[in-house]
Design a protein around this motif. Structure first.
Motif, PDB file in Angstrom:
ATOM      1  N   PHE A  97      71.955  24.185 -13.703  1.00 16.73           N
ATOM      2  CA  PHE A  97      73.027  24.931 -14.364  1.00 16.73           C
ATOM      3  C   PHE A  97      72.897  26.406 -13.976  1.00 16.73           C
ATOM      4  O   PHE A  97      71.814  26.863 -13.594  1.00 16.73           O
ATOM      5  CB  PHE A  97      72.931  24.810 -15.892  1.00 16.73           C
ATOM      6  CG  PHE A  97      73.584  23.580 -16.465  1.00 16.73           C
ATOM      7  CD1 PHE A  97      74.405  23.671 -17.574  1.00 16.73           C
ATOM      8  CD2 PHE A  97      73.374  22.326 -15.898  1.00 16.73           C
ATOM      9  CE1 PHE A  97      75.007  22.546 -18.114  1.00 16.73           C
ATOM     10  CE2 PHE A  97      73.964  21.193 -16.425  1.00 16.73           C
ATOM     11  CZ  PHE A  97      74.798  21.299 -17.536  1.00 16.73           C
ATOM     12  N   MET A  98      73.991  27.128 -14.078  1.00 16.29           N
ATOM     13  CA  MET A  98      73.979  28.550 -13.755  1.00 16.29           C
ATOM     14  C   MET A  98      73.334  29.367 -14.868  1.00 16.29           C
ATOM     15  O   MET A  98      73.256  28.917 -16.020  1.00 16.29           O
ATOM     16  CB  MET A  98      75.407  29.057 -13.516  1.00 16.29           C
ATOM     17  CG  MET A  98      76.107  28.468 -12.321  1.00 16.29           C
ATOM     18  SD  MET A  98      77.803  29.117 -12.154  1.00 16.29           S
ATOM     19  CE  MET A  98      77.476  30.868 -11.911  1.00 16.29           C
ATOM     20  N   MET A  99      72.867  30.556 -14.528  1.00 18.14           N
ATOM     21  CA  MET A  99      72.448  31.552 -15.508  1.00 18.14           C
ATOM     22  C   MET A  99      73.529  32.619 -15.569  1.00 18.14           C
ATOM     23  O   MET A  99      73.897  33.194 -14.543  1.00 18.14           O
ATOM     24  CB  MET A  99      71.109  32.186 -15.119  1.00 18.14           C
ATOM     25  CG  MET A  99      69.924  31.255 -15.216  1.00 18.14           C
ATOM     26  SD  MET A  99      68.381  32.104 -14.779  1.00 18.14           S
ATOM     27  CE  MET A  99      68.311  33.351 -16.069  1.00 18.14           C
ATOM     28  N   VAL A 100      74.068  32.872 -16.757  1.00 16.32           N
ATOM     29  CA  VAL A 100      75.123  33.861 -16.923  1.00 16.32           C
ATOM     30  C   VAL A 100      74.745  34.816 -18.042  1.00 16.32           C
ATOM     31  O   VAL A 100      73.759  34.603 -18.758  1.00 16.32           O
ATOM     32  CB  VAL A 100      76.486  33.193 -17.228  1.00 16.32           C
ATOM     33  CG1 VAL A 100      76.927  32.309 -16.073  1.00 16.32           C
ATOM     34  CG2 VAL A 100      76.401  32.383 -18.524  1.00 16.32           C
ATOM     35  N   GLN A 101      75.524  35.845 -18.199  1.00 13.23           N
ATOM     36  CA  GLN A 101      75.299  36.807 -19.280  1.00 13.23           C
ATOM     37  C   GLN A 101      76.618  37.087 -19.958  1.00 13.23           C
ATOM     38  O   GLN A 101      77.633  37.298 -19.291  1.00 13.23           O
ATOM     39  CB  GLN A 101      74.717  38.107 -18.727  1.00 13.23           C
ATOM     40  CG  GLN A 101      74.501  39.184 -19.788  1.00 13.23           C
ATOM     41  CD  GLN A 101      73.746  40.382 -19.264  1.00 13.23           C
ATOM     42  OE1 GLN A 101      72.613  40.259 -18.832  1.00 13.23           O
ATOM     43  NE2 GLN A 101      74.390  41.554 -19.297  1.00 13.23           N
ATOM     44  N   HIS A 157      79.005  24.797 -17.236  1.00 16.89           N
ATOM     45  CA  HIS A 157      77.635  24.402 -16.890  1.00 16.89           C
ATOM     46  C   HIS A 157      76.799  25.663 -16.690  1.00 16.89           C
ATOM     47  O   HIS A 157      76.521  26.072 -15.558  1.00 16.89           O
ATOM     48  CB  HIS A 157      77.622  23.550 -15.624  1.00 16.89           C
ATOM     49  CG  HIS A 157      78.152  22.168 -15.809  1.00 16.89           C
ATOM     50  ND1 HIS A 157      78.201  21.239 -14.802  1.00 16.89           N
ATOM     51  CD2 HIS A 157      78.656  21.543 -16.902  1.00 16.89           C
ATOM     52  CE1 HIS A 157      78.714  20.106 -15.260  1.00 16.89           C
ATOM     53  NE2 HIS A 157      79.003  20.274 -16.539  1.00 16.89           N
ATOM     54  N   ALA A 158      76.393  26.303 -17.776  1.00 20.34           N
ATOM     55  CA  ALA A 158      75.642  27.550 -17.678  1.00 20.34           C
ATOM     56  C   ALA A 158      74.906  27.811 -18.984  1.00 20.34           C
ATOM     57  O   ALA A 158      75.268  27.285 -20.043  1.00 20.34           O
ATOM     58  CB  ALA A 158      76.573  28.718 -17.346  1.00 20.34           C
ATOM     59  N   THR A 183      77.119  26.770 -25.089  1.00 14.32           N
ATOM     60  CA  THR A 183      78.026  25.954 -25.890  1.00 14.32           C
ATOM     61  C   THR A 183      78.706  24.973 -24.938  1.00 14.32           C
ATOM     62  O   THR A 183      79.030  25.326 -23.796  1.00 14.32           O
ATOM     63  CB  THR A 183      79.092  26.796 -26.615  1.00 14.32           C
ATOM     64  OG1 THR A 183      79.974  27.387 -25.657  1.00 14.32           O
ATOM     65  CG2 THR A 183      78.442  27.885 -27.455  1.00 14.32           C
ATOM     66  N   MET A 184      78.932  23.733 -25.428  1.00 12.09           N
ATOM     67  CA  MET A 184      79.528  22.711 -24.584  1.00 12.09           C
ATOM     68  C   MET A 184      80.452  21.821 -25.401  1.00 12.09           C
ATOM     69  O   MET A 184      80.143  21.491 -26.547  1.00 12.09           O
ATOM     70  CB  MET A 184      78.448  21.838 -23.924  1.00 12.09           C
ATOM     71  CG  MET A 184      77.522  22.585 -22.986  1.00 12.09           C
ATOM     72  SD  MET A 184      76.269  21.505 -22.232  1.00 12.09           S
ATOM     73  CE  MET A 184      77.312  20.604 -21.082  1.00 12.09           C
TER      74      MET A 184
END
Length: 553
Positions: free
Chosen positions: A259-263, A292-293, A418-419
């Protein structure tokens, strides 16, 4: 299989909810149990512990939400796997230390005009105000009739807390009712009395998350050293944008593998002003990444927490259920779903009795003379040895095991996402990473700059908010007040010049007063009154109004 465990857990929670919903009335908190269990999946917390032997222990907590009893408290005046069970206390303790916080530090530049306390003004014989004719002393200014002055509103421990006062008892009751406090008819006279005295009120009710039933976490330990969240099974019973929080106790920071890493957008002023929920900011960032993060909420040393419990072997000699439960309560046992399940197996309530109420009455001694209860206890018997065994296995041992994990841990990472069901098509996996910075704070600080001068009171001065990035927003342009201290007291009491009024109206009132020449307002300001002292606050605590809220039919 994991599927079997997930579905079995859901069924058990549903059964408990059906059992506990039979009786509509519940007393306010006093015994072990103050809320109900529930049924719809609304979130997931999961912890991964990297063990020294190369195995990984996974602790999974599933949260359910549903209807529950509430109570109100109004205080006049002045918180594979090998399979085992875990403890909610682990997640509660970790959450307290690592939940993202958006704090504002205030810097005052220059010197503002002192705001008059107005006590001396209103005490004069010719003054038309709340102190006219003697009356009572008060340090602040009463809100105008028809309005509620909310001094504080926020979360304190398990409570939604509001500190407020009102110039009219009917308006206060309306505010309380509109905000979820059911006020019985019998409390009307007391509210009228304290409103007439211009008292403050502290209103408390349980937060939503404390009304949510929590099943006991499942603990799985395996040799798989690549942690995974089996999210695909969760779409069976989920809610849109279900929150998922993952904790990793390891020797270094952990990141998603697939999964990606986001901010989230930390340049959103709403995170500091309350206009934006952190949950929503994360949801937007995750949605922008295709669902997907994960975001990193915290990374750093494992916080110091204390959730271990002392042995309870000595309770085997306590042969009466009431004293046994009272001793449990004195030793820090909580009225949660784990304790409820153990008591249901070892000390079932009489037919037709609400389970939580039954254990509360035993704890507090309400039903020691109830013939039906006495007869029931004689019929079912009480085995302290079996109860101690179950408490050891279900509560004491899991909490001590969790304490050992925390004590042995070197580093903690907290990831959040959150998903929704349509995004739960791939199980997120994770890996340790020495490339990422070890530290990531969960505390984000903005600075509120107040630009004072002698023409502004503190609350009327120009104010701007500066985010960590340097981005600024003007919160208020500032309104000078040109009247004298006496004029200010008249305007404030009359509702013509007070916090919350539109800026244009404040300017109109100030302009109408004009600048007092020679020794006027800016030269005669009196010190700001400090209000009631601590002793006064404590003394009024005995006058608390306490009631329960009944569940509507």
């Amino acid at each position: 299989t994991m599927r079997t465990l997930t579905l079995a857990t859901l069924g058990a929670a549903t059964a408990a909810a059906a059992l506990l919903s039979a009786t509509p009335t519940a007393h306010a908190c006093g015994g072990f149990f103050c809320n109900r269990q529930a049924i719809d999946q609304s979130g997931e917390n999961i912890a991964f512990i990297y063990n020294d032997d190369g195995t990984v222990t996974t602790v999974v907590q599933i949260l359910y939400q549903g209807p529950s009893e509430e109570f109100a408290w109004i205080l006049p005046i002045p918180a594979e796997p090998t399979v085992d069970v875990g403890t909610d206390a682990l997640f509660q303790a970790l959450a307290r230390q690592t939940t993202p916080r958006f704090v504002t530090r205030t810097e005052i530049h220059g010197t503002c005009r002192n705001e008059p306390g107005c006590y001396d003004h209103w005490a004069r014989d010719d003054a038309d105000g709340p102190m006219a004719g003697g009356g009572f002393a008060d340090a602040g200014v009463a809100p105008p009739a028809g309005e509620v002055d909310v001094r504080f509103r926020g979360s304190v421990g398990p409570f939604d807390v509001a500190v407020l006062r009102a110039g009219d008892a009917d308006v206060l009751r309306t505010w309380l009712t509109d905000n979820g406090y059911e006020i019985p008819e019998s409390a009307g006279a007391e509210l009228d009395h304290y409103v007439a005295l211009d008292h403050y009120f502290v209103a408390l009710k349980l937060l939503k998350d404390r009304e949510t039933g929590e099943i006991q976490p499942i603990v799985l330990t395996s040799e798989n050293n690549e942690p995974c969240i089996p999210i695909r099974l969760t779409r069976i019973a989920t809610v849109p944008d279900m929150p998922i929080t993952a904790y990793f106790i390891a020797d270094q920071r952990v990141r998603p593998l697939n999964f990606m890493m986001v901010q989230p957008d930390l340049d959103d002023f709403g995170l500091w002003t309350g206009e934006t929920r952190y949950f929503d900011a994360v949801t937007r960032a995750v949605d922008d990444a295709g669902g997907h993060a994960f975001v990193t909420d915290y990374a750093g040393d494992v916080p110091t927490i204390s959730i271990g419990m002392d042995p309870i072997e000595d309770l085997r000699s306590v042969t009466e259920p009431g004293p046994f439960l009272r001793e449990l309560q004195s030793r820090g046992f909580n009225g949660d779903s784990q304790l409820l399940g153990i008591l249901l197996r070892n000390l079932p309530p009489p037919d037709g009795y609400d389970a939580q109420m039954f254990y509360n009455c035993l704890t507090q001694g309400w039903c020691e003379t109830d013939a039906d209860v006495v007869a029931h206890l004689e019929a079912v018997g009480f085995d302290p040895n079996g109860l101690v065994d179950d408490l050891d296995r279900g509560i004491v041992a899991p909490r001590n095991q969790a304490q050992d994990w925390v004590d042995a841990g070197e580093h903690l990472t907290r990831l959040f996402t959150t998903m929704s069901a349509d995004e739960m098509d791939e199980d997120p996996m994770f890996m340790r990473s020495a490339e990422l910075a070890r530290e990531h704070s969960n505390v984000h600080e903005a600075v509120q700059h107040v630009d004072c001068s002698e023409e502004y009171f503190r609350w009327t001065a120009p104010t701007r908010l500066v985010l960590p990035s340097g981005r600024e927003r003007v919160l208020q342009e500032g309104v000078p007040y040109y009247g004298s201290d006496d004029e200010y007291c008249e305007d404030r009491y009359g509702g013509d010049f007070r916090p919350g009024m539109p800026t244009e109206r404040l300017r109109e009132v100030s302009d109408e007063r004009g600048v007092t020449p020679g020794g006027g307002a800016l030269c005669s300001a009196s010190p700001v009154s400090t209000g009631f002292g601590a002793a006064a606050l404590l003394g009024l605590g005995a006058a608390a109004l306490f009631w329960r809220r009944r569940k509507s039919a």
